[in-house]
Design an enzyme around this catalytic site. Structure first.
Site, short mmCIF file in Angstrom:
data_model
loop_
_atom_site.label_atom_id
_atom_site.label_comp_id
_atom_site.label_asym_id
_atom_site.label_seq_id
_atom_site.Cartn_x
_atom_site.Cartn_y
_atom_site.Cartn_z
N ASN A 211 0.84 -1.20 0.00
CA ASN A 211 0.00 0.00 0.00
C ASN A 211 0.88 1.25 0.00
OD1 ASN A 211 0.42 0.91 2.85
ND2 ASN A 211 -0.41 -1.14 3.26
N ASP A 281 -4.64 -6.24 5.52
CA ASP A 281 -5.67 -7.05 6.18
C ASP A 281 -5.70 -8.48 5.62
OD1 ASP A 281 -6.56 -5.06 7.89
OD2 ASP A 281 -7.88 -4.20 6.37
N LYS A 291 8.51 -17.36 -9.96
CA LYS A 291 7.71 -16.26 -10.53
C LYS A 291 6.53 -16.84 -11.31
CE LYS A 291 8.15 -12.41 -13.62
NZ LYS A 291 8.70 -12.13 -14.92
N PHE A 326 -4.89 3.55 14.78
CA PHE A 326 -5.24 4.52 13.74
C PHE A 326 -6.40 3.99 12.92
CE2 PHE A 326 -2.07 7.96 13.35
CZ PHE A 326 -1.31 7.63 14.45
N LYS A 340 -14.33 0.83 16.13
CA LYS A 340 -12.98 0.25 16.07
C LYS A 340 -12.32 0.31 17.45
CE LYS A 340 -11.42 0.39 11.91
NZ LYS A 340 -10.96 0.90 10.64
N LYS A 344 -11.41 -3.26 19.07
CA LYS A 344 -10.00 -3.59 19.22
C LYS A 344 -9.49 -3.30 20.63
CE LYS A 344 -8.97 -2.88 14.31
NZ LYS A 344 -7.86 -3.01 13.36
N1 CTP Z 1 -3.96 -2.99 12.29
C1 CTP Z 1 -3.15 -3.96 12.86
N2 CTP Z 1 -3.07 -5.20 12.32
C2 CTP Z 1 -3.78 -5.50 11.20
C3 CTP Z 1 -4.63 -4.52 10.62
C4 CTP Z 1 -4.69 -3.28 11.19
O1 CTP Z 1 -2.50 -3.68 13.88
N3 CTP Z 1 -3.69 -6.72 10.69
C5 CTP Z 1 -4.04 -1.68 12.95
C6 CTP Z 1 -3.43 -0.55 12.18
O2 CTP Z 1 -2.07 -0.37 12.50
C7 CTP Z 1 -4.28 0.63 12.67
C8 CTP Z 1 -5.64 0.02 12.94
O3 CTP Z 1 -5.40 -1.37 13.08
O4 CTP Z 1 -3.81 1.13 13.90
C9 CTP Z 1 -6.68 0.30 11.92
O5 CTP Z 1 -6.65 -0.53 10.86
P1 CTP Z 1 -7.77 -0.48 9.72
O6 CTP Z 1 -7.14 -1.14 8.55
O7 CTP Z 1 -8.29 0.89 9.53
O8 CTP Z 1 -8.90 -1.27 10.37
P2 CTP Z 1 -9.44 -2.64 10.02
O9 CTP Z 1 -9.59 -3.36 11.27
O10 CTP Z 1 -8.58 -3.25 8.98
O11 CTP Z 1 -10.88 -2.34 9.45
P3 CTP Z 1 -11.34 -1.81 8.02
O12 CTP Z 1 -10.18 -1.98 7.06
O13 CTP Z 1 -12.49 -2.63 7.73
O14 CTP Z 1 -11.67 -0.36 8.23
#
Ligand code: CTP
Length: 403
Positions: A211, A281, A291, A326, A340, A344
C-alpha cells in the site's frame, strides 16, 4: 551565578543580518536564569562582535579561531555534553544544508553533528532562497530527523525583497523553546512501541501486495516520543525513511506476520503502543516458489486474513498499558472510529481525515481527530506530520499518563 535548576542552552549564530536579534535572544535566556553558551560562525562575527556576545552570555564564545581543527573537534564534544538544547538563530541556508548532509567544517556544524538532544533552527534568508527546492528539501529531511524549525515570517527583508524569510522575533523563539523545555521528558522512563509504514505481502519471489503508506506519521510519532524521553522500539514495514538518533531500537519487517511476531516479542515490557502501520488485512494464502507465469485465463489469488496486531494487543493489555490505534474511514467516520476503538479495545483511535487533500497517505501533512471512550478528545488542524505527532502524544499524555 548559575541557578541550580537552570537548563543549559547553546545558541548557534550563523552569518545573516538577523544575527543582531540573537543578542536579544541571549538576553532573554539569561534573564530567565538559563545558562547560555554561544557558538558563532566566522560570518556571524561580521555582524555581531565577540565582546558583545561574551558580555551578554557571561561565557566564552566558541568560534573558528582555532589554528588546528583538532582543537574544536574536542570542544564540540564537551559542549554537546553540556547543552540540553541547541538553537541556531539565525540559521542560514548554508548551515541547514551542512547539517542535512553531515558536513562538519567549523565549530557550529561540528557541534550539531555531535549533538543528540533537541535542536531548534530559526531560518533567516532571502525569500527566494528560502523557497528554493534545495532548502525546502533539506528542511524536510531535518524535520524528519527530529530537528524543530521555527518558521521565518513574511515582510520586508534586509536584501530589499518582500516575502517569507525574516527570522522569527526573539521573544517568540524564546517562548517556543521554553514551552518545549517545560513540557520535556514527559515520557521519561516509559517504554513505547511504535509500528509504522506499509507491509508487503509476497505473491511470488518478485511481486507483493502493498500500500501507499510512507511511514512518515509513525516515524514522526516515534521521534516525538523519543524526544520526550521515551525508550522507543520502532517496528517498521518497508520504507526509505531514516530513524532519528534518539530512537532506542528499530526493527525492519516486510509482512504483517513478521510485524505481528516482532510486536509480540516486545509487548510485555511496553507501557505504550502506537500502531501507526498500515498493515495488510489480507495476505496471499501461499507464496509461489517461482515467478508466476502469464496465463491465458484470469489469475485468481486466494487471500487469507492477517492477524490483527492492534486488536491482539488491545485484548491482552493490562490496565497500565496504553494502546493507540489509527483508522482511515471514508464514511461515518466517528461512528466507525468508535466501533474500532471498542472492537480492538484501544484506549485511543486516531482518525485520519479523508476530507482534506492536504492530509493523509504519502503526504507531509495530516489532519486528525482523536477518540477515546469519552468521545472526541482532540481535533487538529492541517499541520505537518511532526506537529501532528506532538499533538497526538500530548493528547495521550494528558488523557492517560498524567497522574
Ligand atoms: N492494524 C493492525 N493489524 C492488522 C490490521 C490493522 O494492527 N492486521 C491496525 C493498524 O495499525 C491501525 C488500525 O489497526 O492502527 C486500523 O486498521 P484499519 O485497517 O483501519 O482497520 P481494520 O480493522 O482493517 O478495518 P477496516 O479496514 O475494515 O476499516
Amino acid at each position: 551565578m548559575e541557578n541550580s535548576n537552570s537548563k543549559h542552552i547553546v545558541i548557534g549564530i550563523t552569518g545573516g543580518i538577523a544575527a543582531y536579534k540573537s543578542l536579544s535572544l541571549i538576553r532573554l535566556f539569561k534573564a530567565a536564569h538559563y545558562e547560555v553558551k554561544v557558538v558563532a560562525t566566522k560570518n556571524a562575527l561580521e555582524f555581531v562582535t565577540k565582546l558583545t556576545i561574551e558580555t551578554l552570555s557571561q561565557n566564552k564564545l566558541y568560534y573558528d579561531s582555532f589554528e588546528s581543527p583538532e582543537q574544536y573537534s574536542v570542544e564540540h564534544i564537551t559542549l554537546a555534553d553540556w547543552a540540553d538544547l541547541v538553537i541556531v538563530a539565525p540559521a542560514t541556508a548554508n548551515c541547514i544544508g551542512k547539517l542535512t548532509h553531515g558536513i562538519a567544517d567549523d565549530a557550529l556544524s561540528t557541534l550539531l553533528l555531535a549533538f543528540t538532544k533537541p535542536i531548534f533552527m530559526a531560518p533567516a534568508m532571502n525569500c527566494n532562497m528560502y523557497q528554493h527546492v534545495a532548502v525546502q528539501e533539506n528542511i524536510a529531511v531535518l524535520k524528519n530527523r527530529g530537528v524543530h524549525f521555527i518558521d521565518p515570517t513574511g515582510g520586508f527583508l534586509a536584501c530589499g525583497y518582500e516575502g517569507k524569510g525574516r527570522m522569527e522575533e526573539p521573544e517568540n523563539i524564546f517562548r517556543i523553546v521554553t514551552e518545549f523545555l517545560n513540557n520535556q521528558n514527559q515520557f521519561k522512563g516509559i517504554k513505547a512501541l511504535v509500528t509504522a509504514g506499509p507491509t508487503y505481502e509476497p505473491i511470488d519471489p518478485v511481486r507483493f501486495i502493498g500500500n501507499h503508506s510512507s511511514g512518515l506519521m509513525g516515524f514522526a510519532i516515534a521521534d516525538a516520543l523519543a524526544q520526550q524521553g521515551a525508550e522507543v522500539t520502532l517496528i517498521t514495514g518497508p520504507t526509505h525513511l531514516q530513524t532519528g538518533r534518539a530512537i532506542h531500537q528499530r526493527i525492519d519487517v516486510q509482512t504483517a506476520d513478521e510485524m505481528f511476531n516482532e510486536v509480540m516479542k516486545y509487548s510485555d515490557q511496553q507501557q505504550l503502543f502506537v500502531m501507526a502501520a498500515a498493515v495488510a488485512d489480507y495476505t496471499p494464502k501461499t507464496k509461489a516458489p517461482q515467478k508466476i507465469k502469464k496465463k491465458e485465463q484470469e489469475l485468481v489469488l486466494e487471500l487469507t486474513k492477517t492477524k490483527d496486531i492492534l486488536a491482539t494487543i488491545g485484548h491482552q493489555k493490562k490496565s497500565d498499558q496504553c494502546v493507540v490505534g489509527f483508522a482511515l474511514e471514508t464514511e461515518n467516520e466517528l461512528q466507525n472510529g468508535s466501533e474500532k476503538l471498542q472492537n480492538k479495545k484501544a484506549d485511543f483511535i486516531v482518525l485520519n481525515s479523508m476530507n482534506n487533500n492536504d492530509a493523509g497517505f504519502n503526504k507531509p501533512t495530516n489532519q486528525v481527530t482523536i477518540l477515546s471512550k469519552n468521545g472526541v478528545v482532540f481535533e487538529s488542524e492541517v499541520k505537518t506530520k511532526q506537529q501532528i505527532a506532538d499533538e497526538i502524544i500530548q493528547t495521550v499524555y494528558q488523557n492517560f499518563f498524567i497522574p
